[in-house]
Design a protein around this motif. Structure first.
Motif, mmCIF file in Angstrom:
data_model
loop_
_atom_site.group_PDB
_atom_site.id
_atom_site.type_symbol
_atom_site.label_atom_id
_atom_site.label_comp_id
_atom_site.label_asym_id
_atom_site.label_seq_id
_atom_site.Cartn_x
_atom_site.Cartn_y
_atom_site.Cartn_z
ATOM 1 N N VAL A 84 -22.031 -105.849 2.520
ATOM 2 C CA VAL A 84 -22.572 -106.823 3.479
ATOM 3 C C VAL A 84 -22.380 -106.272 4.885
ATOM 4 O O VAL A 84 -21.273 -105.863 5.253
ATOM 5 C CB VAL A 84 -21.849 -108.184 3.353
ATOM 6 N N VAL A 85 -23.443 -106.245 5.662
ATOM 7 C CA VAL A 85 -23.374 -105.779 7.047
ATOM 8 C C VAL A 85 -22.904 -106.924 7.944
ATOM 9 O O VAL A 85 -23.436 -108.036 7.879
ATOM 10 C CB VAL A 85 -24.749 -105.276 7.528
ATOM 11 N N VAL A 86 -21.910 -106.649 8.773
ATOM 12 C CA VAL A 86 -21.413 -107.629 9.737
ATOM 13 C C VAL A 86 -21.528 -107.025 11.131
ATOM 14 O O VAL A 86 -20.848 -106.046 11.458
ATOM 15 C CB VAL A 86 -19.948 -108.018 9.448
ATOM 16 N N GLU A 87 -22.411 -107.596 11.944
ATOM 17 C CA GLU A 87 -22.575 -107.150 13.320
ATOM 18 C C GLU A 87 -21.469 -107.749 14.193
ATOM 19 O O GLU A 87 -20.919 -108.816 13.885
ATOM 20 C CB GLU A 87 -23.944 -107.570 13.858
ATOM 21 N N LEU A 88 -21.157 -107.070 15.282
ATOM 22 C CA LEU A 88 -20.041 -107.511 16.125
ATOM 23 C C LEU A 88 -20.230 -108.924 16.701
ATOM 24 O O LEU A 88 -19.264 -109.690 16.747
ATOM 25 C CB LEU A 88 -19.799 -106.503 17.250
ATOM 26 N N PRO A 89 -21.426 -109.319 17.163
ATOM 27 C CA PRO A 89 -21.567 -110.699 17.659
ATOM 28 C C PRO A 89 -21.259 -111.743 16.589
ATOM 29 O O PRO A 89 -20.617 -112.766 16.880
ATOM 30 C CB PRO A 89 -23.037 -110.761 18.095
#
Length: 208
Positions: free
Chosen positions: A117-122
């Motif tokens: 799962v990709v988790v972006e910083l925002p």
């Protein structure tokens, strides 16, 4: 152990040496997760998968239990009694936040190849604040946390390319489901009790 490493080596007709079994068992005990998708751990994963009952029997006396996920193809070693490795509060919070992001992605069907799962910083910053009531650590501290979580097999950091304003994003790995369980909630609760106790002592000192 059901069969010795020497016996299994002989049964493999020279395909595997005794040292191959020893190294795979050591990696399970120290790295916690072996993924078939990772070049570095692929051989060890297949060795464990092909001799799974023997590795279960070998690690059981050490207080380590094995679980495997055939769909995403990984094997994870877990402490049988739940104590695990001592962790800092930031490490505990990071694990809990990433587990929440993983569960949310599962509900939304946003799982990528190999169960990641990709988790972006925002998104991470928003979830961190909402779940913990604390500000997310700065970029440097996050990099250090990501290095630790990578060693535990639950996360990896991917540097950004091109014009992406974010310096990196995180990819949460599927073994986080097994690793971040009830014992982590207990650890967070203990951290919170310890902090509350420290705050009470400081208040008493100030009053004195």
């Amino acid at each position: 152990m059901k069969r010795s490493w020497n016996t299994l080596s002989q049964m493999s007709n020279g395909t595997y040496a005794v040292q191959d079994f020893e190294r795979a068992a050591y990696r399970l005990a120290t790295e916690q997760v072996l993924y078939a998708a990772d070049t570095r751990s692929r051989v060890a994963y297949h060795l464990v998968e092909d001799h799974y009952p023997d590795f279960v029997a070998a690690l059981e006396p050490l207080g380590i239990r094995l679980e495997r996920n055939a769909h995403y193809r990984y094997v994870v070693a877990l402490p049988a009694h739940g104590e695990g490795t001592p962790v800092t509060l930031d490490e505990t919070l990071a694990l809990l936040v990433l587990r929440q992001r993983y569960d949310e992605a599962m509900r939304q069907g946003l799982i990528e190849d190999h169960g990641e799962v990709v988790v972006e910083l925002p998104d991470l910053q928003e979830s961190w604040q909402a779940l913990t009531g604390r500000a997310m650590p700065d970029v440097g501290a996050l990099r250090a946390l990501a290095r630790t979580l990578r060693r535990w097999g639950v996360c990896r950091l991917v540097e950004s390319e091109g014009d992406d304003p974010q310096p990196f994003h995180l990819r949460v790995r599927p073994a986080i489901v097994e690793i971040v369980g009830e014992q982590w909630l207990q650890r967070l609760d203990q951290h919170n009790r310890d902090e509350a106790g420290d705050a009470g002592l400081e208040d008493d000192d100030a009053a004195a």
